[in-house]
Design an enzyme around this catalytic site. Structure first.
Site, short mmCIF file in Angstrom:
data_model
loop_
_atom_site.label_atom_id
_atom_site.label_comp_id
_atom_site.label_asym_id
_atom_site.label_seq_id
_atom_site.Cartn_x
_atom_site.Cartn_y
_atom_site.Cartn_z
N LYS A 209 -96.96 48.22 -6.67
CA LYS A 209 -96.18 49.29 -7.30
C LYS A 209 -96.52 50.63 -6.65
O LYS A 209 -95.65 51.40 -6.28
CB LYS A 209 -96.50 49.30 -8.80
CG LYS A 209 -95.74 50.32 -9.59
CD LYS A 209 -95.96 50.11 -11.08
CE LYS A 209 -95.44 51.30 -11.87
NZ LYS A 209 -95.63 51.16 -13.30
N GLU A 215 -107.20 46.54 -2.39
CA GLU A 215 -107.19 45.12 -2.05
C GLU A 215 -105.91 44.75 -1.30
O GLU A 215 -105.94 44.07 -0.27
CB GLU A 215 -107.27 44.27 -3.32
CG GLU A 215 -108.57 44.35 -4.08
CD GLU A 215 -108.56 45.43 -5.16
OE1 GLU A 215 -107.83 46.45 -4.98
OE2 GLU A 215 -109.27 45.28 -6.16
N GLY A 270 -97.02 47.24 -14.31
CA GLY A 270 -97.42 46.17 -13.40
C GLY A 270 -97.44 44.80 -14.05
O GLY A 270 -96.84 43.84 -13.55
N ARG A 271 -98.08 44.69 -15.21
CA ARG A 271 -98.22 43.37 -15.85
C ARG A 271 -96.93 42.89 -16.52
O ARG A 271 -96.89 41.80 -17.08
CB ARG A 271 -99.39 43.38 -16.83
CG ARG A 271 -99.34 44.46 -17.89
CD ARG A 271 -100.69 44.61 -18.60
NE ARG A 271 -100.74 45.74 -19.49
CZ ARG A 271 -100.99 46.99 -19.12
NH1 ARG A 271 -101.19 47.27 -17.86
NH2 ARG A 271 -101.04 47.96 -20.01
N GLU A 356 -105.28 43.78 -21.09
CA GLU A 356 -105.10 45.08 -20.43
C GLU A 356 -104.23 45.98 -21.31
O GLU A 356 -104.36 47.20 -21.28
CB GLU A 356 -104.45 44.87 -19.07
CG GLU A 356 -104.78 45.97 -18.07
CD GLU A 356 -104.32 45.61 -16.67
OE1 GLU A 356 -105.01 44.80 -16.03
OE2 GLU A 356 -103.30 46.14 -16.23
N HIS A 387 -112.17 18.22 -22.74
CA HIS A 387 -113.39 17.64 -22.18
C HIS A 387 -114.40 18.72 -21.82
O HIS A 387 -115.33 18.47 -21.07
CB HIS A 387 -113.04 16.79 -20.95
CG HIS A 387 -112.14 15.65 -21.31
ND1 HIS A 387 -112.60 14.38 -21.58
CD2 HIS A 387 -110.80 15.62 -21.54
CE1 HIS A 387 -111.58 13.62 -21.91
NE2 HIS A 387 -110.48 14.35 -21.90
N LYS A 515 -110.80 51.05 -9.59
CA LYS A 515 -110.27 51.48 -8.30
C LYS A 515 -111.06 52.69 -7.79
O LYS A 515 -111.41 52.78 -6.62
CB LYS A 515 -108.77 51.83 -8.41
CG LYS A 515 -107.89 50.60 -8.72
CD LYS A 515 -106.39 50.91 -8.71
CE LYS A 515 -105.55 49.70 -9.08
NZ LYS A 515 -104.12 49.88 -9.04
C1 G6Q Z 1 -100.99 46.13 -14.40
C2 G6Q Z 1 -102.07 46.90 -13.84
C3 G6Q Z 1 -102.70 46.34 -12.60
C4 G6Q Z 1 -101.84 46.52 -11.35
C5 G6Q Z 1 -102.71 46.21 -10.12
C6 G6Q Z 1 -101.93 46.33 -8.84
O1 G6Q Z 1 -100.34 46.44 -15.36
O2 G6Q Z 1 -101.68 48.21 -13.67
O3 G6Q Z 1 -103.04 45.00 -12.74
O4 G6Q Z 1 -100.73 45.69 -11.40
O5 G6Q Z 1 -103.81 47.07 -10.11
O6 G6Q Z 1 -101.36 47.59 -8.71
P1 G6Q Z 1 -100.26 47.87 -7.62
O7 G6Q Z 1 -99.08 47.04 -7.93
O8 G6Q Z 1 -99.98 49.33 -7.70
O9 G6Q Z 1 -100.87 47.47 -6.29
#
Ligand code: G6Q
Length: 552
Positions: A209, A215, A270-271, A356, A387, A515
């Site tokens: 996003k 990463e 994002g989620r 989150e 199990h 981050k």
């Molecule tokens: C989701 C969070 C988090 C995010 C990641 C990746 O709601 O904000 O999990 O999706 O940190 O972020 P980017 O999509 O900006 O790389």
């Protein structure tokens, strides 16, 4: 703006507290004995999905009071504000409109007063066109070969949803390219993923996003280098790299051309983004027609959530049952147990979505809450979990509300495995409710011929307290539509609970902290100097890492 109501100060909360004091020791078994209609009274059938919540510690009065609490906390108005595109994510100054991503054409949707459907459908068309060209071989790699492998590079919300759905819908991927997911900055993730892949038939989706996440940016650069090292050159990149982001500038700077970019918007968290172009891997893997069905199922659940009265409203009831167990029974965890191997990543996906969103302790006025918010969510597919950790649910010291899920019809069923699977699905919630009394255990052991002394010695270990609550979700078959509906159901449940807890569900400052901190330490790892800027333990660990590195 959302109302700021402390739920624990409401009349309904006080009534629920009194009600809880009266019924807290009630046994689930007894509730069934008291009311022959209980199973039908406390279950809902919707489309192809059946939800039985009768094995929970509620009666009609509990449900009435929980719904009163939802009303007193302004849930009705909050739902309207969400769907109207008002800024309800106030700490980030954003609307929350992932629901708009699945609204069919022809229905106008507004974000802060601006119409957004045209933009959303333009990107959907771009996804449809692109995914079809890749799937039918029209889109070729730089050597003229079709794309056979998709590598989705993203983390958190840009990874967990797409992975979970691609695994869930694997059965529907017929002929589509294989999908791979790289999220971890640990270099082993990308190197092991890329090792077997033919670079000339591989397409990378860089999903971020913000397009600044450490990463993802590191993995994207390594993927680019791998592509160049294996024979591709700079001009070929456009055939093998596309970006999904809200940040046009950063995407262009990375070297991905605007025509290879799929946009989404700040009003999509994002989620909650798998419904946007973040779900491109799903469309590529299973075909756009299936992605569309996923959206249709989710939209149908959105409409249910928006329109149906609270006492028949699935996300509202499921949300309020969670409040009942978290805030009155004081349960700290909740287990999600899909008896469906295709849903093996659902617990991980929901862990992020739930924790989150509602793992917060400041209320909407900035005060620290005096009541529990999100429980810890965890789980594994059945029967594997049986199990391992089910032992604790059956005989441990905590009450753990469980959500069981299963499909009535399997997608693949060699040698009647599905009946074996479902016999376990039914047996577990029954056993969790009924337990095994001393009397039953004694009879069983005597039957086996054990001496009286042996029977008495073994008795305490073989008794199951029972009375553990569970909700069972039974769906006709796992298909894109049902999956979409169930995911939307869980999303709205999160919304309901966030409203009751008077917190902001759509920010994630805890993620931002991670981050920032890693960014501060990284330069320190690049020098030989001993580090003294942290606490003694952290300094020691960093310095030990450096000395161990020298030795190797
Ligand atoms: C989701 C969070 C988090 C995010 C990641 C990746 O709601 O904000 O999990 O999706 O940190 O972020 P980017 O999509 O900006 O790389």
């Amino acid at each position: 703006m959302l109302k700021k109501i402390n739920p624990s100060q409401t009349e309904a909360w006080a009534r629920l507290k009194l009600h809880y004091d009266r019924i807290q020791h009630i046994k689930l078994k007894d509730l069934f004995n008291e009311n022959r209609e209980r199973a039908t009274n406390f279950s809902i059938s919707w489309d192809d999905i059946f939800i039985d919540f009768s094995k929970t510690h509620i009666n009609r009065e509990t449900l009435r009071l929980l719904i009163e609490l939802a009303r007193e906390c302004g849930l009705n108005q909050a739902i309207t504000k969400e769907f109207d595109g008002e800024i309800i994510n106030e700490t980030e100054n954003r609307a929350v409109l992932h629901t708009a991503l699945r609204t069919p054409p022809g229905i106008n949707t507004y974000c802060e007063g601006k119409e957004i459907q045209d933009e959303i459908h333009a990107v959907l068309h771009q996804m449809e066109d692109f995914s079809e060209r890749v799937r039918n071989g029209e889109w070729k790699g730089y050597t003229g070969q079709p794309i056979k492998h998709i590598v989705n590079i993203g983390i958190g919300g840009s990874d967990l949803g797409p992975v979970m759905v691609c695994r869930a819908l694997k059965h529907y991927s017929d002929g589509g390219p294989e999908v791979h997911f790289v999220s971890n900055v640990d270099g082993s993730h990308i190197s092991e993923t890329l090792k077997p892949l033919p670079h000339e038939q591989t397409l990378f989706l860089i999903v971020s996003k913000t397009f600044t996440t450490q990463e993802t940016m590191a993995n994207a650069s390594s993927a680019r280098q791998w592509f160049l090292d294996n024979g591709g050159n700079e001009n070929d990149i456009s055939k093998h790299f596309v970006a999904i982001s809200t940040n046009v500038e950063a995407v262009t700077k990375f070297g991905i051309a605007p025509q290879n970019m799929f946009r989404f918007w700040d009003f999509v968290g994002g989620r909650f983004s798998l419904w946007s172009a973040v779900g491109l891997s799903i469309a590529l893997n299973t075909g756009f027609h299936n992605f569309k069905k996923l959206l249709e199922g989710a939209h149908a659940m959105d409409e249910h959530f928006r329109q149906v009265p609270f006492d028949e409203n699935i996300p509202v009831i499921l949300g309020m049952l969670g409040i009942w167990y978290t805030n009155f029974f004081e349960c700290s965890t909740e287990a999600i147990l899909p008896y469906d191997q295709y849903l093996d990543r659902l617990p991980a996906y929901l862990q992020q979505a739930v924790m989150e969103s509602n793992g917060k302790s400041a209320d909407r006025s900035g005060n620290i809450v005096s009541y529990k918010t999100s429980p810890v969510l965890w789980g594994e597919p059945g029967t594997n979990g049986q199990h391992s950790f089910y032992q604790l649910i059956h005989q441990g010291t905590q009450m753990i509300p469980c959500i069981f899920m299963a499909a009535a019809n399997p997608l693949k069923d060699p040698a009647e495995h599905h009946k074996l699977l479902l016999s376990n699905f039914f047996a577990q919630s029954e056993a969790l409710m009924n337990g095994k009394t001393e009397e039953n255990v004694r009879t069983e052991l005597i039957k086996k011929g054990l001496s009286e002394e042996e029977v008495e010695r073994l008795l305490p270990f073989k008794v199951f307290k029972g009375n553990n609550p569970s909700i069972s979700i039974l769906y006709k078959q796992l298909n894109p539509y049902n999956l979409g509906a169930m995911l939307a159901m869980f999303e709205h449940r999160i919304f309901v609970q966030g409203i009751i807890w008077n917190i902001y569900s759509y920010d994630q400052w805890g993620v931002e902290l991670g981050k920032e901190l890693a960014g501060q330490i990284l330069p320190e790892l690049k020098t030989d100097e001993p580090i003294t800027s942290h606490d003694a333990s952290t300094n020691q660990l960093i310095n030990r890492y450096k000395s161990l590195q020298k030795k190797t």
